[in-house]
Scaffold this motif. Sequence first.
Motif, PDB file in Angstrom:
ATOM      1  N   CYS A 152     -13.278  93.174  33.590  1.00 39.34           N
ATOM      2  CA  CYS A 152     -12.360  93.888  34.373  1.00 39.34           C
ATOM      3  C   CYS A 152     -11.022  93.105  34.569  1.00 39.34           C
ATOM      4  CB  CYS A 152     -13.055  94.162  35.589  1.00 39.34           C
ATOM      5  SG  CYS A 152     -14.559  95.123  35.663  1.00 39.34           S
ATOM      6  N   ASP A 153     -10.791  92.286  33.634  1.00 39.00           N
ATOM      7  CA  ASP A 153      -9.575  91.586  33.963  1.00 39.00           C
ATOM      8  C   ASP A 153      -8.270  92.514  33.403  1.00 39.00           C
ATOM      9  OD1 ASP A 153      -7.545  89.677  34.147  1.00 39.00           O
ATOM     10  OD2 ASP A 153      -8.116  88.490  32.060  1.00 39.00           O
ATOM     11  N   THR A 154      -7.715  92.598  34.779  1.00 35.53           N
ATOM     12  CA  THR A 154      -6.226  93.596  34.372  1.00 35.53           C
ATOM     13  C   THR A 154      -4.915  92.775  34.717  1.00 35.53           C
ATOM     14  OG1 THR A 154      -6.636  94.311  36.630  1.00 35.53           O
ATOM     15  CG2 THR A 154      -7.515  95.603  35.203  1.00 35.53           C
ATOM     16  N   ALA A 155      -5.279  91.566  34.707  1.00 34.51           N
ATOM     17  CA  ALA A 155      -4.151  90.660  34.929  1.00 34.51           C
ATOM     18  C   ALA A 155      -3.060  90.758  33.846  1.00 34.51           C
ATOM     19  CB  ALA A 155      -4.495  89.115  35.358  1.00 34.51           C
ATOM     20  N   VAL A 156      -1.746  90.867  34.078  1.00 35.63           N
ATOM     21  CA  VAL A 156      -0.874  90.802  33.011  1.00 35.63           C
ATOM     22  C   VAL A 156      -0.696  89.215  32.436  1.00 35.63           C
ATOM     23  CG1 VAL A 156       1.429  91.117  32.449  1.00 35.63           C
ATOM     24  CG2 VAL A 156       0.290  92.484  34.101  1.00 35.63           C
ATOM     25  N   GLN A 157      -0.674  88.945  31.181  1.00 39.67           N
ATOM     26  CA  GLN A 157      -0.444  87.597  30.840  1.00 39.67           C
ATOM     27  C   GLN A 157       1.050  87.692  30.242  1.00 39.67           C
ATOM     28  OE1 GLN A 157      -2.815  85.262  30.799  1.00 39.67           O
ATOM     29  NE2 GLN A 157      -3.969  86.713  31.793  1.00 39.67           N
ATOM     30  N   THR A 158       1.888  86.653  30.768  1.00 41.46           N
ATOM     31  CA  THR A 158       3.052  86.520  30.541  1.00 41.46           C
ATOM     32  C   THR A 158       3.387  85.615  29.161  1.00 41.46           C
ATOM     33  OG1 THR A 158       3.841  86.662  32.983  1.00 41.46           O
ATOM     34  CG2 THR A 158       5.538  85.793  31.387  1.00 41.46           C
ATOM     35  N   ASP A 159       4.218  86.083  28.452  1.00 42.12           N
ATOM     36  CA  ASP A 159       4.571  85.390  27.399  1.00 42.12           C
ATOM     37  C   ASP A 159       5.827  84.822  27.531  1.00 42.12           C
ATOM     38  OD1 ASP A 159       4.756  84.178  24.737  1.00 42.12           O
ATOM     39  OD2 ASP A 159       5.147  86.220  23.583  1.00 42.12           O
ATOM     40  N   TYR A 160       5.833  83.068  27.620  1.00 38.16           N
ATOM     41  CA  TYR A 160       6.943  82.358  27.874  1.00 38.16           C
ATOM     42  C   TYR A 160       7.575  81.731  26.748  1.00 38.16           C
ATOM     43  CZ  TYR A 160       5.492  82.377  32.789  1.00 38.16           C
ATOM     44  OH  TYR A 160       4.940  82.799  34.097  1.00 38.16           O
ATOM     45  N   SER A 161       6.672  82.184  25.511  1.00 37.94           N
ATOM     46  CA  SER A 161       7.331  81.586  24.267  1.00 37.94           C
ATOM     47  C   SER A 161       8.755  81.758  23.781  1.00 37.94           C
ATOM     48  CB  SER A 161       6.287  81.798  23.081  1.00 37.94           C
ATOM     49  OG  SER A 161       6.181  83.049  22.886  1.00 37.94           O
ATOM     50  N   LYS A 162       9.036  82.876  24.012  1.00 37.67           N
ATOM     51  CA  LYS A 162      10.599  83.615  23.644  1.00 37.67           C
ATOM     52  C   LYS A 162      11.480  83.238  24.488  1.00 37.67           C
ATOM     53  CE  LYS A 162       8.557  87.449  21.703  1.00 37.67           C
ATOM     54  NZ  LYS A 162       8.195  88.974  21.580  1.00 37.67           N
ATOM     55  N   LEU A 163      11.218  82.464  25.822  1.00 35.32           N
ATOM     56  CA  LEU A 163      12.320  81.833  26.653  1.00 35.32           C
ATOM     57  C   LEU A 163      12.727  80.540  26.217  1.00 35.32           C
ATOM     58  CD1 LEU A 163      10.819  83.012  30.064  1.00 35.32           C
ATOM     59  CD2 LEU A 163      12.624  84.158  28.795  1.00 35.32           C
ATOM     60  N   GLY A 164      12.072  80.073  25.282  1.00 43.35           N
ATOM     61  CA  GLY A 164      12.662  78.642  25.077  1.00 43.35           C
ATOM     62  C   GLY A 164      12.757  77.468  26.108  1.00 43.35           C
ATOM     63  N   LEU A 165      11.917  77.608  27.013  1.00 42.75           N
ATOM     64  CA  LEU A 165      11.929  76.860  28.258  1.00 42.75           C
ATOM     65  C   LEU A 165      11.850  75.189  27.827  1.00 42.75           C
ATOM     66  CD1 LEU A 165       9.566  78.935  30.617  1.00 42.75           C
ATOM     67  CD2 LEU A 165      12.025  78.645  30.547  1.00 42.75           C
ATOM     68  N   VAL A 166      12.721  74.459  28.775  1.00 42.64           N
ATOM     69  CA  VAL A 166      12.863  73.147  28.310  1.00 42.64           C
ATOM     70  C   VAL A 166      12.512  72.253  29.624  1.00 42.64           C
ATOM     71  CG1 VAL A 166      14.656  71.320  28.084  1.00 42.64           C
ATOM     72  CG2 VAL A 166      14.711  73.489  26.800  1.00 42.64           C
ATOM     73  N   GLU A 167      11.704  71.359  29.554  1.00 40.59           N
ATOM     74  CA  GLU A 167      10.974  70.469  30.589  1.00 40.59           C
ATOM     75  C   GLU A 167      12.094  69.649  31.346  1.00 40.59           C
ATOM     76  OE1 GLU A 167       7.988  70.708  31.806  1.00 40.59           O
ATOM     77  OE2 GLU A 167       7.549  72.380  30.450  1.00 40.59           O
ATOM     78  N   VAL A 168      12.377  69.737  32.472  1.00 41.47           N
ATOM     79  CA  VAL A 168      13.396  68.854  33.276  1.00 41.47           C
ATOM     80  C   VAL A 168      12.918  68.370  34.201  1.00 41.47           C
ATOM     81  CG1 VAL A 168      15.750  69.057  34.388  1.00 41.47           C
ATOM     82  CG2 VAL A 168      15.171  70.549  32.352  1.00 41.47           C
ATOM     83  N   SER A 169      13.153  67.008  34.678  1.00 45.33           N
ATOM     84  CA  SER A 169      12.752  66.352  35.856  1.00 45.33           C
ATOM     85  C   SER A 169      13.781  65.292  36.242  1.00 45.33           C
ATOM     86  CB  SER A 169      11.316  65.776  35.761  1.00 45.33           C
ATOM     87  OG  SER A 169      11.379  64.813  34.789  1.00 45.33           O
ATOM     88  N   GLY A 170      13.580  64.739  37.284  1.00 47.13           N
ATOM     89  CA  GLY A 170      14.588  63.732  37.594  1.00 47.13           C
ATOM     90  C   GLY A 170      14.458  63.029  39.068  1.00 47.13           C
ATOM     91  N   LYS A 171      15.358  62.465  39.790  1.00 47.75           N
ATOM     92  CA  LYS A 171      15.163  61.901  40.746  1.00 47.75           C
ATOM     93  C   LYS A 171      16.663  62.152  41.763  1.00 47.75           C
ATOM     94  CE  LYS A 171      14.204  57.679  43.342  1.00 47.75           C
ATOM     95  NZ  LYS A 171      13.954  56.264  43.178  1.00 47.75           N
ATOM     96  N   ILE A 172      16.513  62.457  42.763  1.00 42.96           N
ATOM     97  CA  ILE A 172      17.807  62.684  43.695  1.00 42.96           C
ATOM     98  C   ILE A 172      17.747  61.734  44.868  1.00 42.96           C
ATOM     99  CG2 ILE A 172      18.877  64.229  45.360  1.00 42.96           C
ATOM    100  CD1 ILE A 172      18.578  65.753  42.727  1.00 42.96           C
ATOM    101  N   THR A 173      18.899  60.803  45.193  1.00 42.86           N
ATOM    102  CA  THR A 173      18.854  60.223  45.967  1.00 42.86           C
ATOM    103  C   THR A 173      20.113  60.616  46.747  1.00 42.86           C
ATOM    104  OG1 THR A 173      20.302  58.443  44.539  1.00 42.86           O
ATOM    105  CG2 THR A 173      17.892  58.228  44.942  1.00 42.86           C
ATOM    106  N   PHE A 174      20.210  60.085  48.033  1.00 46.10           N
ATOM    107  CA  PHE A 174      21.488  60.340  48.956  1.00 46.10           C
ATOM    108  C   PHE A 174      21.812  59.084  49.682  1.00 46.10           C
ATOM    109  CE2 PHE A 174      23.328  62.093  52.902  1.00 46.10           C
ATOM    110  CZ  PHE A 174      24.165  62.682  52.310  1.00 46.10           C
ATOM    111  N   ASP A 175      23.083  58.655  49.225  1.00 44.54           N
ATOM    112  CA  ASP A 175      23.656  57.544  49.804  1.00 44.54           C
ATOM    113  C   ASP A 175      22.644  56.487  49.383  1.00 44.54           C
ATOM    114  OD1 ASP A 175      25.985  58.466  50.630  1.00 44.54           O
ATOM    115  OD2 ASP A 175      25.108  58.899  52.685  1.00 44.54           O
ATOM    116  N   GLY A 176      21.837  56.295  48.151  1.00 47.18           N
ATOM    117  CA  GLY A 176      21.283  55.431  47.460  1.00 47.18           C
ATOM    118  C   GLY A 176      19.655  55.356  48.090  1.00 47.18           C
ATOM    119  N   LYS A 177      19.400  56.291  48.856  1.00 41.77           N
ATOM    120  CA  LYS A 177      18.079  56.449  49.342  1.00 41.77           C
ATOM    121  C   LYS A 177      17.379  57.644  48.809  1.00 41.77           C
ATOM    122  CE  LYS A 177      19.090  53.852  53.557  1.00 41.77           C
ATOM    123  NZ  LYS A 177      19.391  53.891  55.118  1.00 41.77           N
ATOM    124  N   PRO A 178      16.042  57.637  48.522  1.00 38.04           N
ATOM    125  CA  PRO A 178      15.374  58.812  47.920  1.00 38.04           C
ATOM    126  C   PRO A 178      15.714  60.090  48.993  1.00 38.04           C
ATOM    127  CG  PRO A 178      13.772  57.016  47.732  1.00 38.04           C
ATOM    128  CD  PRO A 178      15.081  56.540  48.649  1.00 38.04           C
TER     129      PRO A 178
END
Length: 149
Positions: free
Chosen positions: A15-41
């Motif tokens: 009974c699985d009616t969940a829609v499966q999204t295909d992300y492969s055509k979006l070319g998603l890029v993994e992005v991460s990092g760190k934000i500090t404000f006046d030198g403090k996290p």
Amino acid sequence: MTLMVLTAVVALTGCDTAVQTDYSKLGLVEVSGKITFDGKPLSDATVMFEAPDETYSYGKTDESGHYTMMFNTEKTGVTPGKKIVRVVTGSVGDIGAGEGDEEEEQSAPAQQVAVPKCYNQKSKIEVDVKTSATFNFDLKTDCSTTGPS
């Protein structure tokens, strides 16, 4: 008998009616990092990478100021291209609301820093997302930071 056959067919097909999204055509890029404000996290801030068409990916900073960008609630990543970086504390709907007001900044809880409008509503920080990357930002009270490090 017919009911038994129908029940077996339903059980086998599921009974699985969940829609499966295909992300492969979006070319998603993994992005991460760190934000500090006046030198403090900067913790508990929302980071948004906004495209010219006003679509965006977002991330939430942890106690150390680290974030990972999310395309949506299910998938990490950012679509490639030029983005404006916006950083806001509080809710995303509060971009620029009351920020820069000295009285409000002084009354904010110690862990909640009011980020100046120059980093959210009036942000001039831009990145060009091409491949997986780490973008660190050290924001300053005087708005002197305008790019990633």
